[in-house]
Design a protein around this motif. Structure first.
Motif, PDB file in Angstrom:
ATOM      1  N   LEU A   1      35.184  18.077 -10.190  1.00  0.00           N
ATOM      2  CA  LEU A   1      34.534  19.375 -10.057  1.00  0.00           C
ATOM      3  C   LEU A   1      35.198  20.367 -10.992  1.00  0.00           C
ATOM      4  CD1 LEU A   1      34.077  19.701  -6.206  1.00  0.00           C
ATOM      5  CD2 LEU A   1      32.334  19.159  -7.881  1.00  0.00           C
ATOM      6  N   ASN A   2      34.385  21.147 -11.719  1.00  0.00           N
ATOM      7  CA  ASN A   2      34.950  22.218 -12.509  1.00  0.00           C
ATOM      8  C   ASN A   2      35.122  23.457 -11.641  1.00  0.00           C
ATOM      9  OD1 ASN A   2      32.361  23.114 -12.164  1.00  0.00           O
ATOM     10  ND2 ASN A   2      31.731  22.746 -14.279  1.00  0.00           N
ATOM     11  N   ALA A   3      35.620  24.516 -12.263  1.00  0.00           N
ATOM     12  CA  ALA A   3      35.953  25.715 -11.490  1.00  0.00           C
ATOM     13  C   ALA A   3      34.705  26.365 -10.904  1.00  0.00           C
ATOM     14  CB  ALA A   3      36.713  26.705 -12.378  1.00  0.00           C
ATOM     15  N   ASP A   4      33.613  26.408 -11.671  1.00  0.00           N
ATOM     16  CA  ASP A   4      32.393  27.044 -11.180  1.00  0.00           C
ATOM     17  C   ASP A   4      31.795  26.289 -10.004  1.00  0.00           C
ATOM     18  OD1 ASP A   4      32.597  29.005 -13.089  1.00  0.00           O
ATOM     19  OD2 ASP A   4      31.364  27.934 -14.553  1.00  0.00           O
ATOM     20  N   ASN A   5      31.746  24.960 -10.090  1.00  0.00           N
ATOM     21  CA  ASN A   5      31.199  24.183  -8.974  1.00  0.00           C
ATOM     22  C   ASN A   5      32.083  24.284  -7.736  1.00  0.00           C
ATOM     23  OD1 ASN A   5      29.028  23.311 -10.498  1.00  0.00           O
ATOM     24  ND2 ASN A   5      30.106  21.508 -11.261  1.00  0.00           N
ATOM     25  N   ALA A   6      33.399  24.279  -7.945  1.00  0.00           N
ATOM     26  CA  ALA A   6      34.306  24.417  -6.804  1.00  0.00           C
ATOM     27  C   ALA A   6      34.152  25.785  -6.150  1.00  0.00           C
ATOM     28  CB  ALA A   6      35.750  24.205  -7.271  1.00  0.00           C
ATOM     29  N   ARG A   7      33.997  26.817  -6.968  1.00  0.00           N
ATOM     30  CA  ARG A   7      33.788  28.162  -6.423  1.00  0.00           C
ATOM     31  C   ARG A   7      32.476  28.246  -5.660  1.00  0.00           C
ATOM     32  NH1 ARG A   7      33.688  30.529 -10.877  1.00  0.00           N
ATOM     33  NH2 ARG A   7      35.933  30.791 -11.116  1.00  0.00           N
ATOM     34  N   PHE A   8      31.434  27.609  -6.196  1.00  0.00           N
ATOM     35  CA  PHE A   8      30.129  27.625  -5.529  1.00  0.00           C
ATOM     36  C   PHE A   8      30.183  26.895  -4.185  1.00  0.00           C
ATOM     37  CE2 PHE A   8      26.158  25.288  -4.773  1.00  0.00           C
ATOM     38  CZ  PHE A   8      25.291  26.355  -4.589  1.00  0.00           C
ATOM     39  N   LEU A   9      30.804  25.738  -4.160  1.00  0.00           N
ATOM     40  CA  LEU A   9      30.883  24.975  -2.916  1.00  0.00           C
ATOM     41  C   LEU A   9      31.725  25.699  -1.867  1.00  0.00           C
ATOM     42  CD1 LEU A   9      31.315  21.332  -4.275  1.00  0.00           C
ATOM     43  CD2 LEU A   9      29.271  22.366  -3.284  1.00  0.00           C
ATOM     44  N   LEU A  10      32.841  26.288  -2.308  1.00  0.00           N
ATOM     45  CA  LEU A  10      33.679  27.018  -1.356  1.00  0.00           C
ATOM     46  C   LEU A  10      32.946  28.222  -0.793  1.00  0.00           C
ATOM     47  CD1 LEU A  10      36.372  27.420   0.053  1.00  0.00           C
ATOM     48  CD2 LEU A  10      37.196  28.635  -1.974  1.00  0.00           C
ATOM     49  N   LEU A  11      32.214  28.942  -1.648  1.00  0.00           N
ATOM     50  CA  LEU A  11      31.450  30.092  -1.164  1.00  0.00           C
ATOM     51  C   LEU A  11      30.362  29.656  -0.190  1.00  0.00           C
ATOM     52  CD1 LEU A  11      30.839  33.107  -1.298  1.00  0.00           C
ATOM     53  CD2 LEU A  11      29.386  32.665  -3.276  1.00  0.00           C
ATOM     54  N   ALA A  12      29.688  28.531  -0.470  1.00  0.00           N
ATOM     55  CA  ALA A  12      28.662  28.032   0.443  1.00  0.00           C
ATOM     56  C   ALA A  12      29.263  27.670   1.800  1.00  0.00           C
ATOM     57  CB  ALA A  12      27.966  26.813  -0.171  1.00  0.00           C
ATOM     58  N   VAL A  13      30.429  27.027   1.789  1.00  0.00           N
ATOM     59  CA  VAL A  13      31.090  26.668   3.050  1.00  0.00           C
ATOM     60  C   VAL A  13      31.493  27.920   3.822  1.00  0.00           C
ATOM     61  CG1 VAL A  13      33.123  25.554   4.026  1.00  0.00           C
ATOM     62  CG2 VAL A  13      31.847  24.418   2.214  1.00  0.00           C
ATOM     63  N   LEU A  14      32.036  28.910   3.124  1.00  0.00           N
ATOM     64  CA  LEU A  14      32.455  30.147   3.791  1.00  0.00           C
ATOM     65  C   LEU A  14      31.255  30.895   4.366  1.00  0.00           C
ATOM     66  CD1 LEU A  14      35.201  31.462   1.328  1.00  0.00           C
ATOM     67  CD2 LEU A  14      35.522  30.354   3.539  1.00  0.00           C
ATOM     68  N   ILE A  15      30.130  30.902   3.650  1.00  0.00           N
ATOM     69  CA  ILE A  15      28.942  31.579   4.171  1.00  0.00           C
ATOM     70  C   ILE A  15      28.421  30.875   5.418  1.00  0.00           C
ATOM     71  CG2 ILE A  15      26.517  32.074   3.669  1.00  0.00           C
ATOM     72  CD1 ILE A  15      27.307  32.697   0.824  1.00  0.00           C
ATOM     73  N   VAL A  16      28.414  29.548   5.401  1.00  0.00           N
ATOM     74  CA  VAL A  16      27.961  28.814   6.584  1.00  0.00           C
ATOM     75  C   VAL A  16      28.877  29.076   7.777  1.00  0.00           C
ATOM     76  CG1 VAL A  16      27.609  26.503   7.540  1.00  0.00           C
ATOM     77  CG2 VAL A  16      26.791  27.024   5.241  1.00  0.00           C
ATOM     78  N   LEU A  17      30.184  29.059   7.541  1.00  0.00           N
ATOM     79  CA  LEU A  17      31.133  29.368   8.626  1.00  0.00           C
ATOM     80  C   LEU A  17      30.956  30.799   9.119  1.00  0.00           C
ATOM     81  CD1 LEU A  17      34.377  27.637   7.295  1.00  0.00           C
ATOM     82  CD2 LEU A  17      32.843  26.829   9.085  1.00  0.00           C
ATOM     83  N   TYR A  18      30.719  31.706   8.196  1.00  0.00           N
ATOM     84  CA  TYR A  18      30.495  33.110   8.569  1.00  0.00           C
ATOM     85  C   TYR A  18      29.244  33.245   9.425  1.00  0.00           C
ATOM     86  CZ  TYR A  18      30.394  38.190   7.904  1.00  0.00           C
ATOM     87  OH  TYR A  18      30.400  39.534   8.104  1.00  0.00           O
ATOM     88  N   MET A  19      28.189  32.529   9.063  1.00  0.00           N
ATOM     89  CA  MET A  19      26.949  32.573   9.842  1.00  0.00           C
ATOM     90  C   MET A  19      27.132  31.945  11.219  1.00  0.00           C
ATOM     91  SD  MET A  19      24.234  31.600   6.809  1.00  0.00           S
ATOM     92  CE  MET A  19      22.845  31.534   7.937  1.00  0.00           C
ATOM     93  N   LEU A  20      27.884  30.852  11.292  1.00  0.00           N
ATOM     94  CA  LEU A  20      28.131  30.227  12.587  1.00  0.00           C
ATOM     95  C   LEU A  20      28.921  31.148  13.507  1.00  0.00           C
ATOM     96  CD1 LEU A  20      28.980  26.571  11.479  1.00  0.00           C
ATOM     97  CD2 LEU A  20      26.882  27.383  12.561  1.00  0.00           C
ATOM     98  N   CYS A  21      29.936  31.800  12.958  1.00  0.00           N
ATOM     99  CA  CYS A  21      30.727  32.748  13.761  1.00  0.00           C
ATOM    100  C   CYS A  21      29.862  33.929  14.207  1.00  0.00           C
ATOM    101  CB  CYS A  21      31.928  33.239  12.962  1.00  0.00           C
ATOM    102  SG  CYS A  21      33.150  31.969  12.597  1.00  0.00           S
ATOM    103  N   GLY A  22      29.032  34.456  13.298  1.00  0.00           N
ATOM    104  CA  GLY A  22      28.159  35.556  13.677  1.00  0.00           C
ATOM    105  C   GLY A  22      27.158  35.159  14.735  1.00  0.00           C
TER     106      GLY A  22
END
Length: 396
Positions: A1-22
């Motif tokens: 994974l390059n930096a952009d793909n890693a950043r995209f995947l991490l942001l997607a995971v954080l958004i999903v976790l944020y939505m689950l918590c909300g």
């Protein structure tokens, strides 16, 4: 994974976790109230059917018809017409700003088809307007903050008061490319959004009859273009100073949407920086683990070249790489061809230059310190190594 793909995947995971918590928080807060309201409604419905001798099916059919009328804009209370010119202008304002309260929606097929093309162009143009507004807002904030920064430097005596370059030339040059911190910009936008929301709430509370907290809630929902539609301003048929109120409502919504949109963009920059920091920390931990595994690996085995931590190979770091390779050779550990080439890599241009100098009879002048250290000249690659050893010994 390059930096952009890693950043995209991490942001997607954080958004999903944020939505689950909300979802968990809102479910815990709102679900008991919903159940109580449903129980009260069932009780009232049962009492009404018993008192008026109506069947539940007839009553539900009547309520369903009222829901359809409500979607068309019919309410029990007197409200202004939804599709007169002022109501239609309010509707298109919610469309192009992407607020979409939902209290007014097109009911005809022609209106729905027109909305698709109208919203496509209108939303794109409004987003472009918001971006241009953000650029000019950031320019104004940067100019003000730079002026304050220059004033502080003049008070400290670093910059001359007449603005000419004197002893503080370096400071003046540094101010030419000075940019404000994104955190200061975010703070200023937060304060501006809060001031606009408080002023708008002070207007909505007496005119709409809402509580001040409900007015603040409406301001955030409207300014952030979420637009639930549970509270909508300027919907009654008559107001005191109606023209002035509708103009103030339009101005507050426009300013609030612009500020909140700008704030969202700045917060997204901060989130991106935080994600980069997390990825950097994670990469550092992975590098440490890889180094530990490398040192704990068995000897007399062929190690892949990508396991080894890569260094910026240059003429200044060749000595380190050579010593590392020599240590591995003395220990009996085999190295890969990639490691061997990387450890012995020397700039070809520098080597050719030094070989030409030694061949032409004017080798690199050795300093007196190098002679005292016992390093002599030499020819070709030996001269390069001796010069390198002399430089490292002088530096030490």
């Amino acid at each position: 994974l390059n930096a952009d793909n890693a950043r995209f995947l991490l942001l997607a995971v954080l958004i999903v976790l944020y939505m689950l918590c909300g979802a968990a928080v809102f479910s815990a807060i709102e679900l008991p109230t919903e159940r109580e309201a449903k129980e009260r409604w069932e009780e009232r419905l049962e009492n009404f059917t018993r008192r008026h001798n109506l069947s539940r099916a007839e009553l539900r059919r009547f309520l369903r018809e009222y829901e359809e009328a409500s979607v068309a804009g019919i309410r029990v209370d007197d409200i202004r017409p939804r599709w007169d010119f002022t109501g239609a202008f309010y509707f298109v304002g919610t469309v192009v700003s992407t607020i979409g309260f939902g209290m007014t929606t097109p009911a005809t097929i022609g209106g729905k088809i027109f909305l698709i093309f109208y919203g496509l162009i209108g939303c794109a143009g409004t987003i472009l307007f918001f971006n241009l507004f953000l650029e000019r807002l950031i320019t104004v904030i940067a100019y003000v903050m730079k002026s304050c920064h220059e004033r502080q430097l003049r008070r400290k005596g670093v910059l001359p008061h007449n603005g000419r370059r004197g002893s503080g030339t370096s400071e003046v040059d540094s101010l030419a490319g000075w940019k404000p911190s994104v955190y200061y910009v975010m703070l200023i936008l937060c304060v501006a959004s809060l001031i606009i929301s408080c002023c708008a709430s002070a207007m909505y509370t007496p005119i709409e009859g809402w509580s001040y907290f409900d007015s603040l809630y409406f301001c955030f929902v409207a300014f952030s273009t979420i637009g639930f539609g549970d509270l909508v301003s300027s919907q009654n048929i008559r107001y005191e100073s109606q023209g002035l109120y509708r103009f103030g409502n339009f101005v507050f919504i426009l300013m609030g949407v612009c500020c909140i949109y700008s704030l969202f963009n700045v917060i997204s920059i901060v989130i991106k920086q935080s994600i980069n920091w997390i990825l950097k920390k994670f990469a550092c931990k992975c590098c440490h683990r890889c180094q530990r595994r490398l040192f704990r690996s068995r000897r007399n085995v062929v190690m892949p070249g990508n396991v080894r931590s890569r260094r910026n190979i240059s003429i200044e770091t060749d000595a380190v790489n050579e010593s590392d390779t020599d240590g591995r050779r003395l220990s009996g550990e085999m190295i890969s061809m990639k490691d061997f080439l990387a450890s012995n890599k020397v700039s070809l241009a520098i080597m050719q230059k030094q070989l030409s100098e030694t061949a032409n009879g004017y080798p690199r002048q050795m300093s007196s310190n190098s002679k005292q250290n016992g390093f002599s000249g030499g020819v070709g690659a030996l001269a390069i190594m001796n010069n390198r050893l002399a430089e490292t010994s002088v530096d030490r």
